[in-house]
Design an enzyme around this catalytic site. Structure first.
Site, short mmCIF file in Angstrom:
data_model
loop_
_atom_site.label_atom_id
_atom_site.label_comp_id
_atom_site.label_asym_id
_atom_site.label_seq_id
_atom_site.Cartn_x
_atom_site.Cartn_y
_atom_site.Cartn_z
CD GLU A 98 43.58 42.86 50.49
OE1 GLU A 98 42.87 41.73 50.54
OE2 GLU A 98 42.46 43.75 50.97
CD1 TRP A 99 43.42 39.43 43.17
CD2 TRP A 99 42.58 40.47 41.57
NE1 TRP A 99 42.47 38.56 42.44
CE2 TRP A 99 42.12 39.82 41.47
CE3 TRP A 99 42.28 42.53 41.15
CZ2 TRP A 99 40.69 39.76 40.12
CZ3 TRP A 99 40.70 41.60 40.10
CH2 TRP A 99 40.95 40.22 39.48
CG ASP A 202 24.12 49.98 45.32
OD1 ASP A 202 23.51 49.00 45.51
OD2 ASP A 202 24.95 50.74 44.29
#
Length: 294
Positions: A98-99, A202
């Site tokens: 998804e953008w 991370d």
């Protein structure tokens, strides 16, 4: 396989996935990726984020990332980009997500982020680790499940990297002796009753976004069940997050009295990864922690 051929393959994939007849597709290069080729795809009136990498150099890199994103999404406490598809073609691996359009990082955003990360960390598991190995950046991350955070952190996080750094003369036998002294202190630094927490893995400043509705969005995950100090420590590695983030986290899940000590020791893991990947400029941070705690 040429980029044009890959783009044609992705176009066909999207047509199948979305049951669309449109041929309107464009690819725009997106900066910021260290190891992946990244693109913004406009397909008809929809937009997607695309990562491309070698399927042989980093086997299943994107499959592991997709699994981690889905695991976080299942908890329904903090947003991640939806996984559209993950596949391989002609020696290339491709991840479609998804953008996310970015918004302004207000104080409200930072408070939500701290609160939601604390909620994610309350997702627990029987063991430290994960049911599969994955990657932190481009480095393979072993997640063999154990009952003890001390054992997991020493044997699955520190030791494999120390051995690699020693073999490349990035660490010396003096450093190895200091690490061995540190191992004896680790059980006193971390609460042995701490339950495994679901981690981003991370969480530095480049691995989250703020959506247009000011929602925190986690990206580029290295998911496993570990100690929450791992994520919190990494937020401080390159300058730290907004104070409202830490205040909100601490309100929901109070920091232990020795949290700074825990964070220093936890950051040995990403510092060792940076030493391995980028060289000796990261050695001084490792030496400072070893001097203080070993």
């Amino acid at each position: 396989m040429s980029l044009t051929s890959i783009q044609s393959f992705i176009q066909q994939k999207l047509k199948e996935l979305l049951s669309s007849n449109t041929n309107e597709i464009s690819f725009g290069s997106v900066g910021g990726g260290c190891i992946n080729e990244t693109h913004k795809i406009s397909f008809g009136n929809q937009q997607f984020f695309c990562k491309i990498n070698s399927a042989t150099k980093f086997p299943q890199l994107f499959l592991k990332e997709a699994n981690g994103l889905r695991l976080i999404a299942q908890q329904k406490v903090i947003k991640v980009p939806a996984v559209i598809d993950c596949f391989e073609t002609n020696g290339q691996q491709i991840l479609l997500l998804e953008w996310i359009n970015e918004g302004e990082r207000t104080e409200k955003f930072w408070k939500n982020f701290g609160d939601q990360l604390a909620a994610l960390h309350q997702t627990s598991n029987e063991h430290f680790g994960l049911n599969e190995d994955n990657y932190m950046g481009s480095v393979l991350q072993c997640n063999q499940q154990t009952n003890s955070w001390t054992d997991f952190f020493i044997h699955q996080r520190l030791q494999p990297l120390i051995h690699k750094c020693l073999s490349q003369n990035l660490l010396s036998s003096k450093h190895q002796i200091q690490f061995e002294r540190l191992y004896k202190r680790i059980p006193t630094i971390f609460d042995q009753q701490q339950k495994p927490s679901l981690l981003h893995g991370d969480l530095w400043s480049g691995n989250f976004m703020c959506s247009q509705s000011q929602e925190p969005v986690l990206i580029d995950t290295a998911v496993y069940f570990g100690h929450p100090a791992i994520d919190l420590a990494m937020t401080t590695l390159f300058g730290g997050f907004h104070p409202a983030f830490y205040e909100a986290y601490d309100y929901r899940s109070p920091f232990p009295s020795n949290y700074k000590e825990q964070w220093d020791v936890c950051n040995l893991y990403p510092l060792l990864i940076h030493l391995l990947l980028f060289g000796r400029s990261y050695l001084s941070g490792i030496e400072r922690t070893l001097h203080n705690y070993s």
